[in-house]
Design a protein around this motif. Structure first.
Motif, PDB file in Angstrom:
ATOM      1  N   UNK B 126      68.387  84.426  -6.875  1.00 16.61           N
ATOM      2  CA  UNK B 126      67.747  83.806  -5.718  1.00 16.61           C
ATOM      3  C   UNK B 126      66.231  83.973  -5.688  1.00 16.61           C
ATOM      4  N   UNK B 127      65.618  84.171  -6.847  1.00 13.40           N
ATOM      5  CA  UNK B 127      64.161  84.351  -6.858  1.00 13.40           C
ATOM      6  C   UNK B 127      63.406  83.063  -6.549  1.00 13.40           C
ATOM      7  N   UNK B 128      64.151  81.957  -6.389  1.00 14.12           N
ATOM      8  CA  UNK B 128      63.491  80.684  -6.089  1.00 14.12           C
ATOM      9  C   UNK B 128      63.499  80.338  -4.601  1.00 14.12           C
ATOM     10  N   UNK B 129      63.999  81.235  -3.770  1.00 13.23           N
ATOM     11  CA  UNK B 129      64.065  80.910  -2.337  1.00 13.23           C
ATOM     12  C   UNK B 129      62.665  80.780  -1.737  1.00 13.23           C
ATOM     13  N   UNK B 130      62.478  79.815  -0.838  1.00 14.43           N
ATOM     14  CA  UNK B 130      61.212  79.770  -0.099  1.00 14.43           C
ATOM     15  C   UNK B 130      61.007  81.102   0.627  1.00 14.43           C
ATOM     16  N   UNK B 131      59.784  81.583   0.618  1.00 14.76           N
ATOM     17  CA  UNK B 131      59.492  82.908   1.179  1.00 14.76           C
ATOM     18  C   UNK B 131      59.272  83.927   0.086  1.00 14.76           C
ATOM     19  N   UNK B 132      59.588  83.544  -1.172  1.00 16.11           N
ATOM     20  CA  UNK B 132      59.304  84.421  -2.316  1.00 16.11           C
ATOM     21  C   UNK B 132      58.116  83.818  -3.051  1.00 16.11           C
ATOM     22  N   UNK B 133      56.999  84.534  -2.983  1.00 19.87           N
ATOM     23  CA  UNK B 133      55.743  83.982  -3.485  1.00 19.87           C
ATOM     24  C   UNK B 133      55.061  84.960  -4.416  1.00 19.87           C
ATOM     25  N   UNK B 134      54.173  84.448  -5.221  1.00 20.78           N
ATOM     26  CA  UNK B 134      53.266  85.309  -5.960  1.00 20.78           C
ATOM     27  C   UNK B 134      52.393  86.044  -4.955  1.00 20.78           C
ATOM     28  N   UNK B 135      52.086  87.311  -5.247  1.00 18.13           N
ATOM     29  CA  UNK B 135      51.278  88.094  -4.309  1.00 18.13           C
ATOM     30  C   UNK B 135      49.888  87.481  -4.130  1.00 18.13           C
ATOM     31  N   UNK B 136      49.351  86.940  -5.212  1.00 15.51           N
ATOM     32  CA  UNK B 136      48.040  86.310  -5.128  1.00 15.51           C
ATOM     33  C   UNK B 136      48.076  85.052  -4.274  1.00 15.51           C
ATOM     34  N   UNK B 137      49.196  84.352  -4.302  1.00 17.31           N
ATOM     35  CA  UNK B 137      49.346  83.146  -3.487  1.00 17.31           C
ATOM     36  C   UNK B 137      49.324  83.507  -2.006  1.00 17.31           C
ATOM     37  N   UNK B 138      49.999  84.608  -1.681  1.00 14.41           N
ATOM     38  CA  UNK B 138      50.018  85.069  -0.286  1.00 14.41           C
ATOM     39  C   UNK B 138      48.625  85.540   0.131  1.00 14.41           C
ATOM     40  N   UNK B 139      47.912  86.140  -0.826  1.00 10.51           N
ATOM     41  CA  UNK B 139      46.543  86.577  -0.544  1.00 10.51           C
ATOM     42  C   UNK B 139      45.650  85.370  -0.245  1.00 10.51           C
ATOM     43  N   UNK B 140      45.832  84.279  -0.998  1.00 11.59           N
ATOM     44  CA  UNK B 140      45.080  83.049  -0.741  1.00 11.59           C
ATOM     45  C   UNK B 140      45.415  82.502   0.641  1.00 11.59           C
ATOM     46  N   UNK B 141      46.704  82.408   0.927  1.00 11.33           N
ATOM     47  CA  UNK B 141      47.144  81.859   2.216  1.00 11.33           C
ATOM     48  C   UNK B 141      46.550  82.656   3.376  1.00 11.33           C
ATOM     49  N   UNK B 142      46.603  83.970   3.270  1.00 12.83           N
ATOM     50  CA  UNK B 142      46.175  84.838   4.367  1.00 12.83           C
ATOM     51  C   UNK B 142      44.653  84.951   4.448  1.00 12.83           C
ATOM     52  N   UNK B 143      44.012  85.221   3.312  1.00  9.49           N
ATOM     53  CA  UNK B 143      42.587  85.547   3.355  1.00  9.49           C
ATOM     54  C   UNK B 143      41.664  84.336   3.282  1.00  9.49           C
ATOM     55  N   UNK B 144      42.121  83.250   2.665  1.00  7.87           N
ATOM     56  CA  UNK B 144      41.255  82.070   2.581  1.00  7.87           C
ATOM     57  C   UNK B 144      41.534  81.133   3.752  1.00  7.87           C
ATOM     58  N   UNK B 145      42.820  80.949   4.079  1.00 11.52           N
ATOM     59  CA  UNK B 145      43.161  79.958   5.106  1.00 11.52           C
ATOM     60  C   UNK B 145      43.606  80.572   6.430  1.00 11.52           C
ATOM     61  N   UNK B 146      43.732  81.889   6.475  1.00 11.40           N
ATOM     62  CA  UNK B 146      44.061  82.552   7.739  1.00 11.40           C
ATOM     63  C   UNK B 146      45.438  82.200   8.255  1.00 11.40           C
ATOM     64  N   UNK B 147      46.369  81.965   7.334  1.00  9.12           N
ATOM     65  CA  UNK B 147      47.751  81.664   7.723  1.00  9.12           C
ATOM     66  C   UNK B 147      48.636  82.807   7.239  1.00  9.12           C
ATOM     67  N   UNK B 148      49.480  83.331   8.132  1.00  7.27           N
ATOM     68  CA  UNK B 148      50.337  84.449   7.753  1.00  7.27           C
ATOM     69  C   UNK B 148      51.562  83.949   6.989  1.00  7.27           C
ATOM     70  N   UNK B 149      51.978  84.706   5.964  1.00  8.40           N
ATOM     71  CA  UNK B 149      53.141  84.259   5.178  1.00  8.40           C
ATOM     72  C   UNK B 149      54.452  84.443   5.923  1.00  8.40           C
TER      73      UNK B 149
END
Lengths: 104, 358
Positions: B126-149
């Protein structure tokens, strides 16, 4: 959910715009990736796969892995992790491979 | 067709430094970047850098990105195109790129490939489920766009990315349920790990993720302990309910263009996978192509910046620019790289580089 206060970062967002997710009107900020705007609205399932119909979200957020393909303004296979949001866009969950000649 | 002296591909820490250095020696430079933002992965790095002053130590990655961009912008002989994805390298030394939905062709005398790296994935059910992301991707989402994962995250991997992203998620108001590390010891710098532990986040060493579960999105994960031979120990499963799993198990160089150009590649696991064979000046086996940064082997951004300067200077010098400057830039860069790779933290890098030469 969006971060409103942060100890280090001062987020500068674009103009607030409306767009459509599977026909439903939602909000985001102009210029941010479509995937970020959807995520802020709690939408994490972006497509279903061709063979097993499994749900997929984004994975890399740099336009590299092709996990986040959606149909945007009728065009399939758009990498929404790097595609900038614009006012009035129609974003749809993609099923399978997507048809190149698709006028929907 | 656009013609120029040097094309730099990638505007991250390596590419920006390559462009600045080559331009400072008098070469005409075209910098191509597929993202619309400048700085590569620096744009999401809110933490302060280590190293020495020459690599912007004590500055935050986000500020280094701005400073490098401003510096590059000051050179009239630097042209930058963002949203420009290089598509291919051809036998006659021409490249094509997609820019604003049209194709452009470019011929440069020298190319510096600074395309960086992508996050690795990890195989588990189940590593393909939505909500499983690369850590860097989550860092981009949170720190660049201000959206929480999501609300609660499980981090897989305790290298510097796993540790730093965990801390930054806490800063943004996300719960971190734990950090899972298959090795018996924490992978990243202990100064980062200590901050996480002080915040009350458990770090499970000698543990692995057994599987994720959930229907449309991830709802949790089972982790389990590994014995000293890295084999799972039955009966040690812990069920951790989370709505996000971050995968921070390393990076792999983005070498497609180098393969296509026929550069000789070698598999060096210590440096992230297949990397280009090159000389000390970062010239690949295709003499008009140089490399710098993560594409030439995974290291920290500090090393990428120094490599950028070295490759930029080498390319400019090979075209006759910057009379006499190259020797000094080269000497300084090699000394800085040796320092960055010294000590126990650089042991893996040194071993990898030795394999590359040997």
């Amino acid at each position: 959910m969006r971060v409103e206060e942060h100890p280090i970062i001062n987020f500068t967002r674009g103009k607030k715009v409306n767009f459509f997710f599977n026909g439903r009107e939602v909000e985001g900020y102009e210029g941010e990736p479509i995937a970020a705007a959807l995520h802020a609205e709690g939408i994490k399932v972006l497509r279903h796969t061709h063979n097993k119909n499994r749900p997929r979200g984004f994975y890399c957020a740099i336009g590299n892995c092709s996990s986040c393909l959606m149909k945007v303004d009728g065009i399939p296979n758009v990498r929404v992790c790097v595609e900038a949001l614009r006012e009035g866009m129609h974003v749809q969950t993609q099923s399978g491979r997507g048809e190149l000649r698709d006028n929907n | 067709m656009i013609t120029t002296d040097i094309v730099v591909i990638g505007a991250g820490p390596a590419g920006l430094n390559a462009a600045i250095t080559a331009a400072s020696m008098g070469a005409n430079v075209l910098l191509l970047e597929r993202n619309v933002l400048e700085g590569g992965q620096l744009i999401k790095q809110t933490h302060k850098f280590f190293g020495s002053k020459a690599q912007h130590a004590a500055a935050r990655g986000i500020d280094i990105a701005k400073a490098l961009y401003q510096s590059a912008s000051q050179y009239p002989n630097v042209t930058m195109k963002f949203g420009a994805t290089v598509l291919g390298y051809y036998e006659d030394g021409v490249i094509t790129a997609e820019h604003h939905e049209s194709i452009i062709t470019i011929k440069a005398k020298k190319y510096i490939v600074a395309t960086g790296a992508a996050e690795k994935s990890l195989p588990f059910p189940n590593n393909d489920l939505p909500g499983i992301y690369g850590a860097g991707a989550v860092q981009t989402l949170t720190n660049v766009y201000g959206v929480l994962p999501g609300k609660k995250v499980l981090m897989i991997g305790s290298g510097n990315i796993g540790l730093i992203v965990s801390y930054q998620l806490l800063q943004a108001g996300v719960q971190v349920a734990g950090i899972v590390e298959a090795a018996p010891e924490i992978g990243g710098y202990l100064v980062h790990a200590a901050k996480i532990r002080r915040a009350g986040v458990p770090i499970y060493t000698s543990y692995t993720i057994k599987e994720a579960y959930g229907t449309e999105m991830v709802e949790g994960a089972l982790i389990m302990q590994l014995d000293k031979n890295w084999q799972p120990l039955s009966g040690t499963e812990i069920d951790i309910p989370v709505d996000v799993v971050c995968i921070a198990v390393g990076l792999t160089p983005l070498t497609e263009l180098l393969w296509q150009a026929g550069c000789k590649m070698k598999y060096v696991p210590q440096l992230g996978g297949h990397i280009p064979v090159r000389d000390e000046n970062l010239t690949t086996t295709v003499s008009d192509i140089y490399v710098a940064g993560d594409v030439s082997g995974i290291e920290e951004a500090s090393a990428a910046m120094v490599e950028g300067k070295l490759a930029g200077a080498a390319a400019a010098s090979s075209l006759g620019y910057g009379s006499g400057k190259f020797a000094e830039i080269r000497r300084e860069a090699l000394a800085q790289l040796a320092e960055l790779r010294s000590g126990p933290a650089g042991a893996k890098i040194r071993k990898g580089l030795k394999l590359l030469v040997g």
